[in-house]
Design a protein around this motif. Structure first.
Motif, PDB file in Angstrom:
ATOM      1  N   LEU A 118       0.855  -1.131  -0.095  1.00 43.73           N
ATOM      2  CA  LEU A 118      -0.127   0.016  -0.044  1.00 43.73           C
ATOM      3  C   LEU A 118       1.000   1.106  -0.061  1.00 43.73           C
ATOM      4  O   LEU A 118       1.846   1.345   0.766  1.00 43.73           O
ATOM      5  N   ARG A 119       0.472   1.897  -1.045  1.00 47.17           N
ATOM      6  CA  ARG A 119       1.538   3.271  -1.266  1.00 47.17           C
ATOM      7  C   ARG A 119       0.715   4.621  -1.112  1.00 47.17           C
ATOM      8  O   ARG A 119      -0.182   4.420  -2.134  1.00 47.17           O
ATOM      9  N   GLU A 120       1.212   5.514  -0.224  1.00 50.26           N
ATOM     10  CA  GLU A 120       0.368   6.708  -0.414  1.00 50.26           C
ATOM     11  C   GLU A 120       1.388   8.009  -0.372  1.00 50.26           C
ATOM     12  O   GLU A 120       2.551   7.792   0.250  1.00 50.26           O
ATOM     13  N   ALA A 121       0.773   8.984  -1.073  1.00 50.72           N
ATOM     14  CA  ALA A 121       2.006   9.982  -1.067  1.00 50.72           C
ATOM     15  C   ALA A 121       2.262  10.556   0.210  1.00 50.72           C
ATOM     16  O   ALA A 121       1.419  10.772   1.361  1.00 50.72           O
ATOM     17  N   ASN A 122       3.562  10.794   0.498  1.00 48.98           N
ATOM     18  CA  ASN A 122       4.198  11.371   1.842  1.00 48.98           C
ATOM     19  C   ASN A 122       4.057  10.321   2.943  1.00 48.98           C
ATOM     20  O   ASN A 122       4.160  10.869   3.919  1.00 48.98           O
ATOM     21  N   GLN A 123       4.133   9.003   2.594  1.00 46.71           N
ATOM     22  CA  GLN A 123       3.729   8.049   3.533  1.00 46.71           C
ATOM     23  C   GLN A 123       4.544   6.977   3.337  1.00 46.71           C
ATOM     24  O   GLN A 123       5.212   6.583   2.061  1.00 46.71           O
ATOM     25  N   VAL A 124       5.166   6.387   4.309  1.00 47.03           N
ATOM     26  CA  VAL A 124       5.976   5.066   4.218  1.00 47.03           C
ATOM     27  C   VAL A 124       5.146   3.866   3.835  1.00 47.03           C
ATOM     28  O   VAL A 124       4.251   3.791   3.931  1.00 47.03           O
ATOM     29  N   ASP A 125       5.791   3.083   2.897  1.00 48.30           N
ATOM     30  CA  ASP A 125       4.986   1.981   2.217  1.00 48.30           C
ATOM     31  C   ASP A 125       4.685   1.025   3.330  1.00 48.30           C
ATOM     32  O   ASP A 125       5.311   0.939   4.230  1.00 48.30           O
ATOM     33  N   LEU A 126       3.295   0.488   3.219  1.00 49.92           N
ATOM     34  CA  LEU A 126       2.927  -0.430   4.112  1.00 49.92           C
ATOM     35  C   LEU A 126       2.709  -1.985   3.335  1.00 49.92           C
ATOM     36  O   LEU A 126       2.178  -1.755   2.343  1.00 49.92           O
ATOM     37  N   TYR A 127       3.733  -2.902   3.814  1.00 50.29           N
ATOM     38  CA  TYR A 127       3.529  -4.277   3.177  1.00 50.29           C
ATOM     39  C   TYR A 127       2.605  -4.916   3.808  1.00 50.29           C
ATOM     40  O   TYR A 127       2.692  -5.229   5.376  1.00 50.29           O
ATOM     41  N   VAL A 128       1.536  -5.544   3.541  1.00 46.01           N
ATOM     42  CA  VAL A 128       0.436  -6.314   3.983  1.00 46.01           C
ATOM     43  C   VAL A 128       0.844  -7.993   3.760  1.00 46.01           C
ATOM     44  O   VAL A 128       0.617  -8.445   2.660  1.00 46.01           O
ATOM     45  N   ASP A 129       1.407  -8.560   4.646  1.00 48.39           N
ATOM     46  CA  ASP A 129       1.586 -10.009   4.865  1.00 48.39           C
ATOM     47  C   ASP A 129       2.873 -10.284   3.590  1.00 48.39           C
ATOM     48  O   ASP A 129       3.072  -9.353   2.891  1.00 48.39           O
ATOM     49  N   PHE A 130       3.543 -11.250   3.589  1.00 50.52           N
ATOM     50  CA  PHE A 130       4.808 -11.399   3.031  1.00 50.52           C
ATOM     51  C   PHE A 130       5.175 -12.906   2.628  1.00 50.52           C
ATOM     52  O   PHE A 130       6.042 -13.356   3.850  1.00 50.52           O
ATOM     53  N   GLY A 131       4.465 -13.953   2.000  1.00 49.22           N
ATOM     54  CA  GLY A 131       4.681 -15.264   2.344  1.00 49.22           C
ATOM     55  C   GLY A 131       3.990 -16.137   1.157  1.00 49.22           C
ATOM     56  O   GLY A 131       3.099 -15.565   0.198  1.00 49.22           O
ATOM     57  N   ILE A 132       4.502 -17.405   1.132  1.00 47.80           N
ATOM     58  CA  ILE A 132       3.986 -18.180   0.138  1.00 47.80           C
ATOM     59  C   ILE A 132       3.740 -19.685   0.761  1.00 47.80           C
ATOM     60  O   ILE A 132       4.683 -20.086   1.563  1.00 47.80           O
ATOM     61  N   HIS A 133       2.653 -20.285   0.763  1.00 46.14           N
ATOM     62  CA  HIS A 133       2.404 -21.575   1.168  1.00 46.14           C
ATOM     63  C   HIS A 133       3.262 -22.658   0.778  1.00 46.14           C
ATOM     64  O   HIS A 133       3.755 -22.727  -0.666  1.00 46.14           O
ATOM     65  N   SER A 134       3.560 -23.628   1.552  1.00 46.49           N
ATOM     66  CA  SER A 134       4.503 -24.721   1.211  1.00 46.49           C
ATOM     67  C   SER A 134       3.928 -25.694   0.082  1.00 46.49           C
ATOM     68  O   SER A 134       4.862 -26.434  -0.674  1.00 46.49           O
ATOM     69  N   TYR A 156      -0.910 -15.364  12.353  1.00 49.00           N
ATOM     70  CA  TYR A 156       0.582 -16.128  12.524  1.00 49.00           C
ATOM     71  C   TYR A 156       0.570 -17.472  11.731  1.00 49.00           C
ATOM     72  O   TYR A 156       1.121 -18.462  12.294  1.00 49.00           O
ATOM     73  N   HIS A 157       0.290 -17.484  10.540  1.00 49.62           N
ATOM     74  CA  HIS A 157       0.484 -18.514   9.702  1.00 49.62           C
ATOM     75  C   HIS A 157       1.831 -18.365   8.893  1.00 49.62           C
ATOM     76  O   HIS A 157       1.896 -17.103   8.196  1.00 49.62           O
ATOM     77  N   ASP A 158       2.477 -19.230   8.509  1.00 50.16           N
ATOM     78  CA  ASP A 158       4.001 -19.149   7.715  1.00 50.16           C
ATOM     79  C   ASP A 158       3.512 -18.614   6.297  1.00 50.16           C
ATOM     80  O   ASP A 158       4.557 -18.104   5.645  1.00 50.16           O
ATOM     81  N   ASP A 159       2.650 -18.939   5.715  1.00 54.19           N
ATOM     82  CA  ASP A 159       2.433 -18.624   4.205  1.00 54.19           C
ATOM     83  C   ASP A 159       2.205 -17.105   4.504  1.00 54.19           C
ATOM     84  O   ASP A 159       1.814 -16.478   3.106  1.00 54.19           O
ATOM     85  N   HIS A 160       2.077 -16.348   5.320  1.00 52.08           N
ATOM     86  CA  HIS A 160       2.014 -14.799   5.503  1.00 52.08           C
ATOM     87  C   HIS A 160       3.149 -14.333   5.901  1.00 52.08           C
ATOM     88  O   HIS A 160       3.014 -13.187   5.925  1.00 52.08           O
ATOM     89  N   PHE A 161       4.001 -15.021   6.608  1.00 48.84           N
ATOM     90  CA  PHE A 161       5.167 -14.302   7.054  1.00 48.84           C
ATOM     91  C   PHE A 161       6.718 -15.091   6.634  1.00 48.84           C
ATOM     92  O   PHE A 161       7.862 -14.425   6.928  1.00 48.84           O
TER      93      PHE A 161
END
Length: 370
Positions: free
Chosen positions: A16-32, A62-67
Motif C-alpha cells: 500500500l503506497r500513499e503520497a508522503n507516507q512510508v510504504d505498508l506491506y501487508v503479509d509476505f509469504g508463500i504456502h509450502s 501467525y501462519h507461515d504462508d503470510h510471514f
C-alpha cells in the motif's frame, strides 16, 4: 493510494503506497504446497527488489504462508521493516492460551521438526532487525492513522482461546500442554518487552530465542513419541481455523480509497459482529473500491460482499498455483456476473468455474497494480 498485489501463488503480499507516507506491506509469504525452491525465492527476491529503503509491515495472522517471506528477507538481505503491526493477542487476559494454540499448530503441522518457519523464527527476525512492534485490535488506528482495525476483538479471542485450550487439555493431556504453556509464557514476555521498547531484550535475544527453539523442538519430540505420525487431522484443522479467526481485518481511515483487507478471516458469526458494529467502535464503509478476499477465495471461507461493491470495485484473490485442490469458490464467479466488478487473481488455473467476468491474472508477471 496505490495497491500492488504480488504473485505469490497460494500466498499473500500487498504493498500500500500513499503520497508522503512510508510504504505498508501487508503479509509476505508463500504456502509450502505452492511455489518452492528457486520458484519461491525468485518471487521473494522480486518483491524485495521492489522495496524502498523505508517500509512498514502488517502481519494479518501467525501462519507461515503470510510471514515466511519476511524471514527470508531478514536472513538473506540487509532490508528491515521499521514498524511491524501484529494482531494484539499478546497483551490481554488469556494471551498465553492464544500463543499456546499458535505453537501447538506448529507441532501438529510438523513445522518445528521439519525446520520450517515458525512464529518463534518470525519474532526473532523482528528482533534481529530492531523493528518496533505495534499491537493491533478492533478500533485501533495505525500507520499514521491511515487505517483502522475491524478485528480482532480481544474479548472474543480470549474466550475462544481459553475454551479451546481447555478442551485440548482433556484430549492431549494437561502435562503435555503444560510444557507448551511455559514456552508461550516466555514468548509472550519477550514480545511485550519488544513492543514496550525494552532494548535489554534485544541485547541477549540470541540466547533467549535459541533456548525457546530448543524447548519447542523437544516438545515436538514428546508429541512424536506419544502419537508417532498419527496426529489427529481434526485437531490440526481446528488449530489452523483458530489461527485464521484472529486475522487482522482493516479498512482505510484517512486514505483516499475505500479498501478492505481481510487476511484469512472468515467465520460467519464474526463477520456478523463486524457488519453490525455490535460494539459501536467501527462502521464498515458502505462501498469499497478494493477488497482483499478472505483466505485465498476458498469456498469454506466464502463471504458475500455484494452489498458493498459495485461495477467499478476490484476484488483481489491471492489464490495461485498450488498442489492441492483449494480452488477459488464458484460463488465469487456468480457474484462477478451479478455485479460486473473487476477481479485480480494470482493464477487462473485455480478457478473451479470459468473465470470471473472481468478477471485479470497476475501470472506470469510478478505483480499487478490495482
Amino acid at each position: 493510494m496505490e495497491i500492488r498485489m504480488y504473485e505469490c501463488g497460494f500466498g499473500d503480499c500487498f504493498r500500500l503506497r500513499e503520497a508522503n507516507q512510508v510504504d505498508l506491506y501487508v503479509d509476505f509469504g508463500i504456502h509450502s504446497s505452492s511455489w518452492s525452491g528457486n520458484d519461491k525465492t525468485n518471487r521473494f527476491d522480486n518483491i524485495i527488489a521492489d522495496m524502498n529503503e523505508k517500509k512498514d509491515f502488517l502481519l494479518t495472522h501467525y501462519h507461515d504462508d503470510h510471514f515466511n517471506g519476511a524471514i527470508y528477507m531478514a536472513t538473506t538481505t540487509p532490508h528491515r521493516f521499521n514498524n511491524v503491526y501484529i494482531s494484539d493477542v499478546w497483551n490481554m487476559p488469556g494471551s498465553v492460551y492464544v500463543t499456546s494454540l499458535t505453537l501447538l499448530r506448529g507441532i501438529f503441522t510438523r513445522s518445528v521438526i521439519l525446520g520450517e518457519n515458525t512464529i518463534i523464527d518470525f519474532l526473532e527476525t523482528i528482533c534481529t532487525r530492531r523493528s518496533r512492534i505495534h499491537f493491533i485490535s478492533r478500533g485501533v488506528k495505525f500507520h499514521n492513522d491511515q487505517y483502522i482495525a475491524l478485528w480482532p476483538e480481544k474479548k472474543y479471542v480470549a474466550r475462544k482461546a481459553q475454551s479451546m485450550f481447555e478442551k485440548l487439555q482433556v484430549e492431549l493431556g494437561e502435562a503435555n500442554l503444560e510444557r507448551i504453556e511455559k514456552i508461550a509464557n516466555r514468548l509472550n514476555a519477550i514480545v511485550i518487552a519488544l513492543a514496550n521498547g525494552n532494548d535489554g531484550i534485544i541485547e541477549n535475544y540470541e540466547v533467549q530465542f535459541s533456548e525457546l527453539r530448543e524447548e519447542y523442538l523437544d516438545a515436538q519430540r514428546t508429541f512424536d513419541d506419544l502419537y508417532g505420525y498419527n496426529y489427529d487431522n481434526n485437531v490440526q484443522y481446528r488449530l489452523t481455523r483458530f489461527g485464521n479467526e484472529i486475522s487482522i481485518v482493516f479498512q482505510n481511515f484517512k486514505a483516499d480509497r475505500n479498501i478492505l483487507f481481510t487476511g484469512d478471516f472468515g467465520k460467519k458469526r464474526n463477520w456478523s459482529f463486524i457488519e453490525k458494529n455490535r460494539d459501536g467502535l467501527v462502521k464498515l464503509h458502505s462501498c469499497y473500491d478494493v477488497i482483499k478476499i478472505p483466505h485465498h477465495g476458498t469456498d469454506s471461507y466464502y463471504h458475500s460482499f455484494l452489498k458493498r461493491i459495485q461495477a467499478t470495485s476490484e476484488l483481489m484473490i491471492p489464490n495461485g498455483y498450488i498442489k492441492q485442490h483449494w480452488d477459488v469458490s464458484s460463488k465469487y464467479n456468480a457474484d462477478s456476473i451479478k455485479k460486473k466488478n473487476g477481479t485480480v487473481c494470482a493464477h487462473n488455473t485455480t478457478c473451479s468455474e470459468p473465470i470471473c467476468l472481468r478477471c485479470r491474472c497476475i501470472y506470469p508477471n510478478s505483480y499487478r497494480d490495482i
